[in-house]
Design a protein around this motif. Structure first.
Motif, short mmCIF file in Angstrom:
data_model
loop_
_atom_site.label_atom_id
_atom_site.label_comp_id
_atom_site.label_asym_id
_atom_site.label_seq_id
_atom_site.Cartn_x
_atom_site.Cartn_y
_atom_site.Cartn_z
N THR A 390 13.55 10.82 10.90
CA THR A 390 12.44 10.95 9.94
C THR A 390 12.85 10.63 8.51
OG1 THR A 390 12.88 13.33 9.69
CG2 THR A 390 11.30 12.68 11.37
N TYR A 392 13.38 7.87 6.84
CA TYR A 392 12.66 6.79 6.15
C TYR A 392 11.40 7.33 5.48
CZ TYR A 392 9.73 2.66 5.54
OH TYR A 392 8.91 1.70 5.01
N TRP A 393 10.59 8.08 6.25
CA TRP A 393 9.33 8.60 5.72
C TRP A 393 9.59 9.70 4.68
CZ3 TRP A 393 10.11 7.48 10.86
CH2 TRP A 393 9.38 6.39 11.35
N THR A 394 10.63 10.49 4.91
CA THR A 394 10.96 11.54 3.95
C THR A 394 11.39 10.94 2.61
OG1 THR A 394 11.68 12.95 5.78
CG2 THR A 394 12.35 13.61 3.58
N THR A 395 12.17 9.87 2.68
CA THR A 395 12.62 9.21 1.45
C THR A 395 11.42 8.65 0.67
OG1 THR A 395 14.74 8.64 2.43
CG2 THR A 395 14.06 7.36 0.51
N LYS A 396 10.51 7.98 1.36
CA LYS A 396 9.31 7.46 0.70
C LYS A 396 8.51 8.59 0.06
CE LYS A 396 6.90 4.09 2.02
NZ LYS A 396 5.94 3.19 2.69
N SER A 397 8.43 9.70 0.76
CA SER A 397 7.68 10.84 0.25
C SER A 397 8.33 11.39 -1.02
CB SER A 397 7.60 11.93 1.32
OG SER A 397 7.08 13.12 0.79
N SER A 400 7.73 9.17 -3.98
CA SER A 400 6.35 9.33 -4.46
C SER A 400 6.21 10.62 -5.27
CB SER A 400 5.38 9.31 -3.29
OG SER A 400 4.05 9.43 -3.74
N ASN A 439 1.07 7.83 -4.10
CA ASN A 439 0.23 8.47 -3.09
C ASN A 439 0.34 9.98 -3.22
OD1 ASN A 439 -1.20 9.34 -0.88
ND2 ASN A 439 0.02 8.25 0.64
N ALA A 442 1.60 11.92 -0.14
CA ALA A 442 2.92 11.65 0.42
C ALA A 442 3.83 12.87 0.38
CB ALA A 442 3.58 10.49 -0.33
N LEU A 445 4.19 14.78 3.59
CA LEU A 445 4.71 14.13 4.78
C LEU A 445 5.88 14.86 5.43
CD1 LEU A 445 4.17 11.69 6.55
CD2 LEU A 445 5.77 10.38 5.14
N LEU A 449 5.67 16.09 9.31
CA LEU A 449 6.56 15.59 10.36
C LEU A 449 7.28 16.73 11.07
CD1 LEU A 449 8.17 12.53 8.52
CD2 LEU A 449 6.54 12.44 10.40
#
Length: 633
Positions: A390, A392-397, A400, A439, A442, A445, A449
């Motif tokens: 997870t 990748y999505w945590t980093t984007k979050s 943001s 976002n 975000a 997220l 997850l």
């Protein structure tokens, strides 16, 4: 809209907490229905249905045809004992029954089990209690011909996995053949009963197989959550619905179910269930009640469809498969495959709504345990793997969230400018987010997850027999499915969650930020005192990894640092301050002029010369006076 990300995150966290507490506090037991019409009170004082009453007292519909009661005592020296690595099974000539089934694993012989099942005894027999006659008892319920209640059967050991018992009267010849599949804790029973009906007579026969389990009602009192003691309940699968009844409810009123798949007795991590093989057009019923004179000795009678027999000899055959062992998911699946028909024993491992996540998690845990030999280490490695999956999505979050935190000065300008128009404030805020590619959702997220993973892991730790009584560190956490006995791990988790919350970028107002930094860690920290230690270990490891990830993002992530600098520069321009993001002086905003422009020219309202939202930049004064009313400051 600037707060909706925080509010959604808060709502998700609260929902997660409520769902976990609900699963811990409310048991799945269902109240039994009132006794159906036509029930009868036997001589022993047990209220049962008409079909069961006659089999309990051992009389036939036609008393003249009943055989004499056997008086020969059973010779316990003639017991047949089958010893296997996983268990020791003992069969007795008294009733030709299975009277003992002792699990060999030392986990089932510990402190938590000694009161109800000494030495790993799964059947819960009461030494010297006449009420216990062994499980897999065979007789006929409410029938023309029945067997003596305490008859002595003739038995022999055929092989290391097979035993046979038989009995003969003037009207009945019954053979019971037991076959054991030791690798998957299966005991198969095949019954062949020949009924000899005299000339001019008609027999009505209902074959019944009786099984037993004991749960002392006194040991249930004081049990909380995942803690010891854990109790046995009467359990039955009807369709896809597992119906459970506690021993206290069985004592209050017998339980009857029609058209069962299996029935028996269920413990959170152990199972003693019996599945009859039958045609779908001829369903099997079951009655569960408590034997008189034996505290908490529950009895379940599986009643096969009744048959009417003409004069002559007719043979009735039926099969029952019993699973007597831990609720290990793989073992239960293998038991279903080895039964010869669909038993659905595997349904007892209930992974809840997120079974599609729980099953892979359990598989991974088994693989990690096979490699390292410690379930605590397996849970830690599982946490690392889930975190990596997870990341990748945590980093984007997190990027943001840091961008949102950098826009805080512009947010304050908007809040001040449109403090009397909340709807316009929300529209301008979303325009600001859109301009800078931020976002607001975000930030939710990471917990979105983790939420199904936590729930799936909680349900797995609540029912998977593989982890029952499994230690992490001996003398401290001896059972990962129970709470930390010294509450060390919950305290450490509470401190770690507070520290991790301090590393999270502040994106909301002060009240919401305090809730995120203090309220959520406090909520989860308190709940950890009631969580299974395995789940607390998972959350703790995940929190530590999240904190380390936050440190990396704050100090070393180039993309995140560049984004923050960009946001700070935009905020400095918008607020008339410096590139640091801190305004040099309070921005002067002509609200009246700005609103006049926005009223007549919405197209200019969303962009400025530097490409940012007009709501985030102080506009030049418009000297063209229009018919608008000025609001006093």
């Amino acid at each position: 809209m600037q707060d909706q990300g925080k509010r959604l995150m808060l709502a998700v966290a609260l929902a997660l907490g409520v769902m976990l507490v609900w699963n811990m506090v409310f048991s799945p037991d269902k109240k039994p229905p009132p006794p159906p019409a036509g029930t009868t009170t036997t001589a022993s004082g047990v209220t049962v249905g008409p079909a069961v009453a006659t089999s309990l007292v051992g009389v036939a519909l036609d008393p003249a045809l009943a055989p004499a009661r056997a008086t020969q005592p059973a010779s316990y020296e003639s017991n047949v004992v089958l010893t296997h690595p996983k268990f020791v099974a003992t069969f007795s000539p008294r009733g030709g029954n299975l009277v003992s089934f002792k699990l060999s694993d030392k986990r089932y012989q510990g402190r938590a089990e000694k009161s109800a099942h000494p030495d790993g005894e799964l059947l819960g027999q009461i030494e010297g209690a006449d009420a216990f006659r062994g499980t897999f008892g065979v007789n006929f319920a409410a029938s023309t011909y029945v067997l003596p209640a305490d008859a002595v059967w003739t038995g022999k050991k055929i092989s290391d996995t097979q035993v046979e018992y038989e009995i003969s009267t003037d009207t009945l010849e019954v053979t019971k053949t037991f076959t054991i599949v030791p690798e998957v804790y299966l005991v198969k029973l095949e019954v062949a009963a020949t009924v000899k009906v005299p000339a001019g007579k008609v027999a009505h026969q209902t074959l019944a197989v009786s099984v037993f389990a004991r749960q002392d009602p006194a040991r249930i009192e004081g049990a909380k959550g995942q803690g010891d003691p854990r109790s046995w309940v009467s359990s039955t699968l009807v369709g896809e619905d597992i119906r459970q009844t506690s021993v206290n409810d069985v004592i209050k009123a017998p339980r009857m179910e029609h058209g069962i798949t299996w029935s028996g007795f269920e413990h959170p991590y152990l199972l003693a269930a019996y599945a009859p093989s039958t045609d779908a057009k001829a369903p099997v019923d079951k009655w569960t009640y408590v034997e008189a004179g034996a505290a908490g000795l529950m009895r379940t009678d599986l009643e096969f469809p009744a048959v009417n027999l003409e004069a002559g000899a007719t043979t009735i055959t039926h099969k029952v498969v019993g699973y007597l062992g831990p609720k290990n998911f793989k073992t239960l699946e293998a038991a279903d495959e080895n039964s010869g028909f669909n038993t659905n024993f595997r349904h007892t491992v209930d992974l809840g709504w997120f079974a599609f996540i729980g099953k892979p998690l359990l598989w991974l845990l088994l693989e990690f345990y096979a490699a390292f030999g410690n379930w605590g280490i397996a849970i830690i490695l599982l946490t690392f793997l889930v975190k990596a999956a997870t990341i990748y999505w945590t980093t984007k979050s997190m990027r943001s969230m840091k961008a949102m935190a950098s826009l805080a000065p512009q947010m304050k300008v908007l809040q001040e400018k449109y403090k009397d128009d909340k709807q316009r404030q929300q529209v301008e805020t979303m325009a600001l987010y859109k301009t800078h590619g931020v976002n607001p959702i975000a930030g939710c997220l990471p917990i979105l997850l983790q939420m199904p993973i936590w729930l799936a892991l909680y349900r797995m730790l609540s029912s998977a027999g593989e982890l029952y009584q499994q230690p992490f560190i001996g003398g401290w956490i001896d059972d990962l499915t129970s709470t930390d006995p010294f509450y060390v791990l919950p305290f450490i988790l509470l401190i770690t969650m507070f520290a991790q919350a301090r590393l999270t970028p502040a994106t909301g107002d002060s009240m919401q930020q305090k809730m995120m930094q203090y309220g959520m860690p406090l909520m989860f920290g308190v709940m950890a005192f009631f969580f299974p230690a395995g789940l607390t270990l998972y959350i703790f490891t995940n929190t530590v990894l999240s904190a380390l990830h936050s440190v990396y993002m704050n100090k070393f992530d180039k993309q995140s640092l560049a984004l923050v600098e960009k946001m700070k520069a935009a905020s400095a321009v918008a607020t008339g301050g410096k590139a640091s993001g801190k305004p040099a002086a309070k921005p002067v905003i002509d609200v009246a002029s700005s609103e006049a422009n926005s009223d007549d020219d919405d197209g200019d309202d969303s962009a400025t010369a530097d490409g940012s939202s007009s709501s985030s930049a102080a506009r030049p004064r418009n000297n063209n006076k229009r018919n608008t009313k000025k609001k006093r400051r």
